[in-house]
Design a protein around this motif. Structure first.
Motif, PDB file in Angstrom:
ATOM      1  N   GLU A  91      -8.241  19.646  15.297  1.00  0.00           N
ATOM      2  CA  GLU A  91      -7.359  20.060  16.494  1.00  0.00           C
ATOM      3  C   GLU A  91      -7.546  18.565  17.416  1.00  0.00           C
ATOM      4  O   GLU A  91      -8.470  18.059  17.065  1.00  0.00           O
ATOM      5  CB  GLU A  91      -7.722  21.197  17.197  1.00  0.00           C
ATOM      6  N   ALA A  92      -6.589  18.506  18.112  1.00  0.00           N
ATOM      7  CA  ALA A  92      -6.731  17.118  18.933  1.00  0.00           C
ATOM      8  C   ALA A  92      -6.017  17.716  20.454  1.00  0.00           C
ATOM      9  O   ALA A  92      -5.022  18.296  20.629  1.00  0.00           O
ATOM     10  CB  ALA A  92      -6.026  16.200  18.487  1.00  0.00           C
ATOM     11  N   VAL A  93      -6.693  17.198  21.504  1.00  0.00           N
ATOM     12  CA  VAL A  93      -6.239  17.505  22.805  1.00  0.00           C
ATOM     13  C   VAL A  93      -6.135  16.029  23.483  1.00  0.00           C
ATOM     14  O   VAL A  93      -6.865  15.487  23.549  1.00  0.00           O
ATOM     15  CB  VAL A  93      -7.209  18.154  23.594  1.00  0.00           C
ATOM     16  N   CYS A  94      -4.908  15.986  24.058  1.00  0.00           N
ATOM     17  CA  CYS A  94      -4.512  14.646  25.058  1.00  0.00           C
ATOM     18  C   CYS A  94      -5.196  14.988  26.315  1.00  0.00           C
ATOM     19  O   CYS A  94      -4.886  15.940  26.787  1.00  0.00           O
ATOM     20  CB  CYS A  94      -3.209  14.415  24.957  1.00  0.00           C
ATOM     21  N   LEU A  95      -6.046  14.065  26.766  1.00  0.00           N
ATOM     22  CA  LEU A  95      -6.511  14.097  28.130  1.00  0.00           C
ATOM     23  C   LEU A  95      -5.864  13.552  29.191  1.00  0.00           C
ATOM     24  O   LEU A  95      -5.857  13.849  30.251  1.00  0.00           O
ATOM     25  CB  LEU A  95      -7.989  13.494  27.965  1.00  0.00           C
ATOM     26  N   GLY A  96      -5.297  12.322  28.833  1.00  0.00           N
ATOM     27  CA  GLY A  96      -4.508  11.725  30.026  1.00  0.00           C
ATOM     28  C   GLY A  96      -4.235  10.228  29.577  1.00  0.00           C
ATOM     29  O   GLY A  96      -4.436  10.086  28.358  1.00  0.00           O
ATOM     30  N   SER A  97      -4.088   9.460  30.688  1.00  0.00           N
ATOM     31  CA  SER A  97      -3.778   8.173  30.470  1.00  0.00           C
ATOM     32  C   SER A  97      -4.705   7.212  29.993  1.00  0.00           C
ATOM     33  O   SER A  97      -5.751   7.755  29.728  1.00  0.00           O
ATOM     34  CB  SER A  97      -3.130   7.640  31.930  1.00  0.00           C
ATOM     35  N   VAL A  98      -4.381   5.991  29.737  1.00  0.00           N
ATOM     36  CA  VAL A  98      -5.565   5.112  29.132  1.00  0.00           C
ATOM     37  C   VAL A  98      -6.580   4.974  30.009  1.00  0.00           C
ATOM     38  O   VAL A  98      -7.607   4.429  29.617  1.00  0.00           O
ATOM     39  CB  VAL A  98      -4.713   3.989  28.585  1.00  0.00           C
ATOM     40  N   VAL A  99      -6.215   5.107  31.426  1.00  0.00           N
ATOM     41  CA  VAL A  99      -7.574   4.911  32.398  1.00  0.00           C
ATOM     42  C   VAL A  99      -8.608   5.554  32.029  1.00  0.00           C
ATOM     43  O   VAL A  99      -8.484   6.920  31.604  1.00  0.00           O
ATOM     44  CB  VAL A  99      -6.834   5.372  33.537  1.00  0.00           C
TER      45      VAL A  99
END
Ligand code: ADP
Length: 634
Positions: free
Chosen positions: A49-57
């Motif tokens: 599974e994978a979760v997107c955390l946010g921007s590249v920052v």
């Protein structure tokens, strides 16, 4: 004790991939986290599974503690592995994970706090009777006190940021006169990088080896070592080649070193994987430098010689099990070398190179591990560490291991970004490396002769390879019609750029040999390799990598008579951009041809009017064929 069923890996790249490999083998489910820039990254594809955390920052993604813990909760993970770098040594993260009721697969927060401060770490090690570099590590940071301490230690002195890491904020002070200015510069740097300008002082060891010990502790009070690693091959205080065991350590010193590492670990309340780093002078005196409270980038060499999976050990210890082996059961066998493959330009201050990885081909071999978080088509961006891969090689002994590592490097190629494969090969083949005489500052002092002049043989290897490609890929007619005949009278002219300079060659084949510049007759070796991609050829000859840019278009075009554009070598016309009567400007591309696997643009070398075009797209042309002619200038 509880059994971990699902692990969230709070990291990216090769270490995330490496941790997932063990999870898979142990049937533990995996959760990847990623930034928007990493949506298509290898570690994301590999996870269950994978979760997107946010921007590249970073603060929005890989360093965002709240988001990571939320992701673990949302996916039902029961443990978090931090990898190395990022949050792996942040005590606040370890605490937050525990507070959320999750298992942290890493060191205790207290150990991170202690070891995160170079002064506190040293004070505790001195108290535990672990040898430390003579120095000053007290709280009084006034200039006068530091200056007196420096004089007492004796120059050269090393100033280190107390909160430092990754080799940042360190200053070598050669003489008394430089001390105060270097001190203020070190403090400024430390403040900027770590938000804290406290420093410690140490005697600067002039020819140091970096030798570290892998340790492991469980919750039953057991502490073991898994032998040592030599990480002396560094640039800018950062490791690029690591080995296990350390060559040249005598048995008595090794025993003392391993015991000191275990003692250091016992002195603090430790759990899991750790590394005690020592610095060793040329008299075999070793001193504690720091403890890394996490898995190291170079843990693979230890795995190779001990046959253990350290990530598995970490998971077991984290879920409350005892260490899988006791000290007597841990054996070392053979020799292992890891090279870190970076996207960087070793000839230009190790400047990171970013861009599209057009081709990544990392050789797999027996007893070789390739850890990589990228594939062909991925990008090396400015946002993350430019390490492309780790190549780890095992063999019976060091000599064989060096040879085998060179071989693995030879068989590997990366195109699209600059990389240090050639640089690594130069070091491994260097006589000082072979006799184990590299110190941590050898590369920074330019003390190795790493020059690599271009040789005719190298061009011959390329020509041979290009020749074979032509034969295998083109039709028979081409074969018969053009240069490269078995008894070829006809030579091709080849212009290559090597390390920024153009070199001209004439090359032909004669009775299976390659003749370069009418003087060298050369039959390629079995160990010669040539990787070709677009207009680049990476030629490996005698284990060394020569990056040739082929050819220099303009010098090829200008090799023609000024009223004609002639074909610089046999090839195929891809595109014709002009017709009779066209007015062209200097440097306009007139034709594109393909020869020896690369595209050549043939350009006008003056402003002129086209008189005739003697070819069309698809034509096979001979070397020196007149392709375009110009009208005499008015
Ligand atoms: P960091 O935490 O920034 O990595 P370390 O204390 O681990 O800093 O030191 C990094 C590197 O700096 C070492 O591997 C070694 O090459 C060099 N170094 C550290 N201390 C000394 C010293 N006292 N004398 C000479 N070189 C040193």
């Amino acid at each position: 004790m509880h059994t971990i069923k699902k692990i969230l890996i709070a990291n990216r790249g090769e270490i995330a991939v490496r941790i997932m490999q063990t999870c898979r083998r142990l049937n533990i489910a995996t959760v990847a986290v990623y930034s928007e820039a990493d949506r298509h990254a290898k570690h994301v594809a590999m996870a269950d599974e994978a979760v997107c955390l946010g921007s590249v920052v970073l603060a929005d993604s890989y360093l965002n503690i709240e988001k990571i813990i939320q992701a673990a909760k949302d996916t039902g993970a029961d443990a978090i592995h931090p990898g190395y770098g990022f949050l792996s040594e942040r005590a606040t993260f370890a605490k937050a994970v525990a507070d959320a009721g999750l298992t942290f697969i890493g060191a205790p927060a207290s150990a991170m706090e202690l070891m995160g401060s170079k002064s506190a770490a040293k004070i505790s090690m001195i108290a535990a009777n672990v040898p430390c570099v003579p120095g000053y590590q007290d709280a009084d940071q006034s200039e006068g006190v530091l200056f007196e301490a420096a004089k007492e230690i004796g120059f050269p002195v090393l100033i280190k940021a107390t909160a430092g890491g990754g080799g940042k904020g360190m200053k070598i002070v050669e003489t008394k006169a430089d001390f105060l200015s270097q001190l203020s510069s070190a403090k400024r740097e430390a403040k900027n990088a770590f938000g804290d300008d406290e420093v410690i002082l140490e005697k600067y060891i002039t020819a140091p080896k970096h030798i570290e010990v892998q340790v492991f502790a469980d919750s039953f009070g057991n502490v073991v070592h898994l032998f040592e690693r030599d990480c002396s091959t560094q640039r800018r205080y950062q490791k690029i080649i690591e080995e296990a065991p350390a060559a040249g350590l005598n048995d008595a010193t090794r025993t003392d070193l391993l015991n000191a590492a275990v003692k250091a670990t016992q002195a603090i309340d430790y759990l899991g994987a750790g590394t005690i780093e020592f610095i060793m002078d040329d008299q075999d005196n070793f001193y504690f430098m720091e403890m890394n409270t996490r898995l190291q980038v170079e843990h693979r060499v230890t795995e190779m010689i001990t046959g253990q999976d350290l990530v598995e050990w970490q998971i077991k210890v984290a879920q409350g099990e005892a260490l899988p082996l006791n000290q007597m059961q841990i054996r070392a066998n053979g020799h292992a070398i890891q090279v870190r493959v970076y996207a960087e330009d070793a000839d230009n201050d190790y400047l990171p190179s970013t861009g599209l990885l057009e081709q990544v081909n990392l050789a797999a071999s027996v007893n070789t591990l390739v850890d990589s978080g990228v594939r062909s088509g991925d990008t090396v961006s400015i946002h993350y560490d430019p390490m492309i891969a780790k190549l780890v090689v095992w063999a019976d002994d060091r000599v064989e291991c060096i040879d085998k590592t060179l071989d693995v490097i030879s068989q590997s190629s990366i195109f699209g970004v600059q990389n240090n494969l050639g640089f690594l090969a130069k070091i491994l083949a260097n006589k000082d490396f072979k006799r184990n005489a590299i110190c941590t500052n050898t590369l920074d002092n330019d003390a190795l002769d790493l020059s690599l002049p271009l040789q005719d043989e190298v061009v011959a290897v390329y020509a041979q390879q290009a020749h074979q490609l032509l034969h295998s890929e083109s039709n028979k007619a081409w074969d018969v019609k053009d240069g490269w005949r078995p008894t070829g009278e006809e030579s091709i002219r080849l212009s290559v750029n090597y390390l920024g300079e153009d070199h001209q060659f004439t090359v032909r084949e004669e009775a299976g040999q390659i003749v370069v510049n009418e003087r060298s007759y050369y039959l390629p070796n079995e160990s010669d390799v040539c990787h070709i991609h677009r207009n680049l050829a990476h030629v490996i000859h005698n284990d060394q990598r020569y990056v040739l840019t082929l050819p220099d278009h303009e010098s090829l075009a200008s090799a023609s008579n000024s009223n004609e554009i002639v074909s610089p070598m046999p090839g195929k016309i891809i595109e014709v951009m002009v017709k009779p009567g066209d007015e062209v400007q200097i440097d306009d591309t007139l034709l594109v041809m393909e020869a020896m696997k690369m595209e050549l643009q043939l350009k006008a070398e003056k402003n002129a009017v086209i008189e005739a075009v003697n070819c069309q797209a698809g034509d096979q042309v001979l070397a020196d064929a007149v392709l375009v002619s110009f009208k005499e200038e008015a």
